[in-house]
Design a protein around this motif. Sequence first.
Motif, mmCIF file in Angstrom:
data_model
loop_
_atom_site.group_PDB
_atom_site.id
_atom_site.type_symbol
_atom_site.label_atom_id
_atom_site.label_comp_id
_atom_site.label_asym_id
_atom_site.label_seq_id
_atom_site.Cartn_x
_atom_site.Cartn_y
_atom_site.Cartn_z
ATOM 1 N N ALA A 196 -0.836 8.614 2.353
ATOM 2 C CA ALA A 196 -1.827 9.200 3.264
ATOM 3 C C ALA A 196 -1.209 9.666 4.575
ATOM 4 O O ALA A 196 -1.819 10.462 5.302
ATOM 5 C CB ALA A 196 -2.943 8.195 3.534
ATOM 6 N N ASP A 197 -0.010 9.203 4.889
ATOM 7 C CA ASP A 197 0.666 9.607 6.119
ATOM 8 C C ASP A 197 1.550 10.829 5.921
ATOM 9 O O ASP A 197 2.219 11.264 6.873
ATOM 10 C CB ASP A 197 1.534 8.455 6.645
ATOM 11 C CG ASP A 197 0.723 7.200 6.945
ATOM 12 O OD1 ASP A 197 -0.434 7.343 7.373
ATOM 13 O OD2 ASP A 197 1.253 6.095 6.723
ATOM 14 N N CYS A 198 1.566 11.384 4.716
ATOM 15 C CA CYS A 198 2.558 12.416 4.381
ATOM 16 C C CYS A 198 1.990 13.826 4.321
ATOM 17 O O CYS A 198 2.748 14.774 4.077
ATOM 18 C CB CYS A 198 3.210 12.076 3.035
ATOM 19 S SG CYS A 198 4.114 10.508 3.045
ATOM 20 N N ALA A 199 0.699 14.002 4.519
ATOM 21 C CA ALA A 199 0.101 15.337 4.431
ATOM 22 C C ALA A 199 0.562 16.205 5.587
ATOM 23 O O ALA A 199 0.960 15.717 6.652
ATOM 24 C CB ALA A 199 -1.417 15.241 4.412
ATOM 25 N N ILE A 200 0.510 17.507 5.384
ATOM 26 C CA ILE A 200 0.823 18.477 6.429
ATOM 27 C C ILE A 200 -0.308 19.493 6.499
ATOM 28 O O ILE A 200 -1.179 19.542 5.636
ATOM 29 C CB ILE A 200 2.153 19.211 6.161
ATOM 30 C CG1 ILE A 200 2.045 20.049 4.880
ATOM 31 C CG2 ILE A 200 3.311 18.236 6.069
ATOM 32 C CD1 ILE A 200 3.221 20.985 4.670
ATOM 33 N N GLY A 201 -0.300 20.305 7.529
ATOM 34 C CA GLY A 201 -1.234 21.419 7.610
ATOM 35 C C GLY A 201 -2.629 20.992 8.039
ATOM 36 O O GLY A 201 -2.850 19.939 8.630
ATOM 37 N N GLY A 204 -8.253 9.681 2.827
ATOM 38 C CA GLY A 204 -8.477 9.159 1.491
ATOM 39 C C GLY A 204 -8.990 7.736 1.568
ATOM 40 O O GLY A 204 -9.813 7.394 2.414
ATOM 41 N N GLY A 205 -8.472 6.884 0.715
ATOM 42 C CA GLY A 205 -8.902 5.487 0.696
ATOM 43 C C GLY A 205 -8.016 4.573 1.502
ATOM 44 O O GLY A 205 -8.004 3.350 1.261
ATOM 45 N N LYS A 206 -7.273 5.130 2.445
ATOM 46 C CA LYS A 206 -6.348 4.317 3.229
ATOM 47 C C LYS A 206 -7.081 3.171 3.920
ATOM 48 O O LYS A 206 -8.117 3.364 4.549
ATOM 49 C CB LYS A 206 -5.638 5.182 4.274
ATOM 50 C CG LYS A 206 -4.575 4.440 5.052
ATOM 51 C CD LYS A 206 -3.885 5.350 6.055
ATOM 52 C CE LYS A 206 -2.812 4.585 6.822
ATOM 53 N NZ LYS A 206 -2.142 5.447 7.834
ATOM 54 N N ASN A 237 -17.548 10.447 -3.591
ATOM 55 C CA ASN A 237 -17.986 9.982 -2.287
ATOM 56 C C ASN A 237 -16.813 10.087 -1.303
ATOM 57 O O ASN A 237 -15.670 10.303 -1.702
ATOM 58 C CB ASN A 237 -18.482 8.533 -2.391
ATOM 59 C CG ASN A 237 -19.525 8.208 -1.336
ATOM 60 O OD1 ASN A 237 -19.618 8.867 -0.312
ATOM 61 N ND2 ASN A 237 -20.320 7.170 -1.592
ATOM 62 N N SER A 238 -17.090 9.904 -0.010
ATOM 63 C CA SER A 238 -16.058 10.015 1.021
ATOM 64 C C SER A 238 -15.075 8.846 0.961
ATOM 65 O O SER A 238 -15.351 7.800 0.386
ATOM 66 C CB SER A 238 -16.711 10.052 2.405
ATOM 67 O OG SER A 238 -17.519 11.192 2.569
ATOM 68 N N TYR A 239 -13.922 9.059 1.590
ATOM 69 C CA TYR A 239 -12.867 8.055 1.733
ATOM 70 C C TYR A 239 -12.403 7.515 0.379
ATOM 71 O O TYR A 239 -12.458 6.324 0.100
ATOM 72 C CB TYR A 239 -13.332 6.913 2.651
ATOM 73 C CG TYR A 239 -13.526 7.371 4.070
ATOM 74 C CD1 TYR A 239 -12.441 7.569 4.916
ATOM 75 C CD2 TYR A 239 -14.798 7.659 4.558
ATOM 76 C CE1 TYR A 239 -12.610 8.022 6.209
ATOM 77 C CE2 TYR A 239 -14.980 8.121 5.862
ATOM 78 C CZ TYR A 239 -13.887 8.303 6.676
ATOM 79 O OH TYR A 239 -14.050 8.776 7.958
ATOM 80 N N LYS A 240 -11.947 8.442 -0.451
ATOM 81 C CA LYS A 240 -11.422 8.076 -1.767
ATOM 82 C C LYS A 240 -10.082 8.785 -1.990
ATOM 83 O O LYS A 240 -9.911 9.954 -1.635
ATOM 84 C CB LYS A 240 -12.382 8.492 -2.892
ATOM 85 C CG LYS A 240 -13.767 7.854 -2.806
ATOM 86 C CD LYS A 240 -13.730 6.359 -3.043
ATOM 87 C CE LYS A 240 -15.114 5.747 -2.886
ATOM 88 N NZ LYS A 240 -15.595 5.768 -1.485
ATOM 89 N N SER A 272 -16.062 13.742 3.129
ATOM 90 C CA SER A 272 -14.849 13.921 3.926
ATOM 91 C C SER A 272 -13.805 12.903 3.501
ATOM 92 O O SER A 272 -14.117 11.892 2.856
ATOM 93 C CB SER A 272 -15.147 13.749 5.423
ATOM 94 O OG SER A 272 -15.508 12.410 5.708
ATOM 95 N N ASN A 273 -12.567 13.189 3.866
ATOM 96 C CA ASN A 273 -11.453 12.266 3.649
ATOM 97 C C ASN A 273 -11.262 11.910 2.177
ATOM 98 O O ASN A 273 -11.494 10.782 1.744
ATOM 99 C CB ASN A 273 -11.638 11.013 4.510
ATOM 100 C CG ASN A 273 -11.482 11.326 5.978
ATOM 101 O OD1 ASN A 273 -10.371 11.466 6.483
ATOM 102 N ND2 ASN A 273 -12.607 11.489 6.668
#
Length: 494
Positions: A92-97, A104-106, A158-161, A184-185
């Motif tokens: 989850a820490d590796c996305a860009i842009g 996500g589900g972090k 659903n969100s946060y997954k 979202s997320n």
Amino acid sequence: MFPEACIFLFCFLICVPSFIRAATSLNLTLPNQHPHPEAVVQEVQRRVNVSISRRQLLSISMKDQSQCLTGNPIDDCWRCDSNWANNRQRLADCAIGFGQGALGGKGGQIYVVNDSSDHDTVNPTPGTLRHAVIQDEPLWIVFQSNMVIKLKHELIMNSYKTIDGRGANVQITGNGCLTLQYVSNVIIHNVHIYNCMPSGNTNIRSSPTHVGYRGKSDGDGISIFGSRNIWIDHCALSHCTDGLIDAIMGSTAITISNSFFSHHDEVMLLGHDDKYLPDSGMQVTIAFNHFGEGLVQRMPRCRRGYIHVVNNDITEWKMYAIGGSGNPTINSQGNRYTAPLDPSAKEVTKRCDTDEGQWSNWNWRTDGDIMVNGAFFVPSGGGFSTQYAKASSVEPKSSVLIDRLTMNAGVLGGARDNSFIMYGGGTTTGGSSSGGGGNSGDGDGDFFGMMFGSGGASTHSSPPTTIFSSLLIILILYLTTNHGGLLLFSSLLL
């Protein structure tokens, strides 16, 4: 009640113009829209440059330790950790842009899918993917073994997954496929999605407390509707009825990366309609993808918004690669465009249903792209605007590095191309059935695995709507129910 309402309305109308001016000055139309998209573009370029430079330095001094480095900043962020399977949420820490904020589900529990069936869309079986994605709390969803999940109807998330297919061959097919609507997320990583067909006219559960009637779906691979903070990475998509990925109706803050697209007509649609103004706030990063065999058009097709297409390998199209209408901003940097043999289809770009007098001022830029086999990109706009000058202050790496940046595009650890997976009902892969009932594995129903954090409680709530958006909604609701208020509201905005 009427005097109180008048006082409220009077105070609100005094405040509205300042809110509108503030929003207009930043060109904001959506929550989570970045006020300075050129800064996001510049950060993407910086991270690519840093990753490539690091690889080059280590390849000289420490050859054995540089083998995991590709120069792709997303992959280099987590794949060099030999213990990544025990620290999955590092992803989850590796996305860009624009989608880099997708959590996500972090912070949530690890949910292990151990049942590939999809028998009941209203009361899904615990241990199935459908049961996992509808839960309210953040979840990091992984798979116990290889499996083909043949959906009965669209899978509403659903969100946060996070759907994390690493370590297994996970294939999602069937009716409807993945729907992200007003959420979202969400992170979708390392899964095959193919042969998605229209379905619906049935009840489908979208959360533990809500079941709704759904009309007929389009048959998209992934449908993003009114959603934000979305990251799709290392997926392989093909052979769907409508789009492979569609993002519409005010969706924004999206990154689509490291994925492999093949065997499809209308690949990717960004924006609902030329007249749908909220999509002006759509911001999408498309990076390090491979657009391959059997594609026709829409890589992507953009309506409004700001679309950054960077370091992709676009190897085949039959009509065009990038299309648009409704004055989208398209920033194409460091891509490789390989034109087809057809002499009438060499142009990368297409302005859809628009004459040159209308599109000549649209900001469509090509920067460091390589054109192969006669491909050509038709830019537009009045030269490099301020935003492009800022964005280009960090030079994008040459697209001669495309082979390395996209070498792992698609699902990791298996065939990248979906042309071979045209399964019918009941096909099995790696010991799991696409339509099989019951659990695969130890059968103890332990679909909540390891716990991250104390008690696994949710540490996230849905991001609040901006004050401006909330007040505006209140005003609209009040005015549209009182004495021609809608006309008054319209006149205030003009």
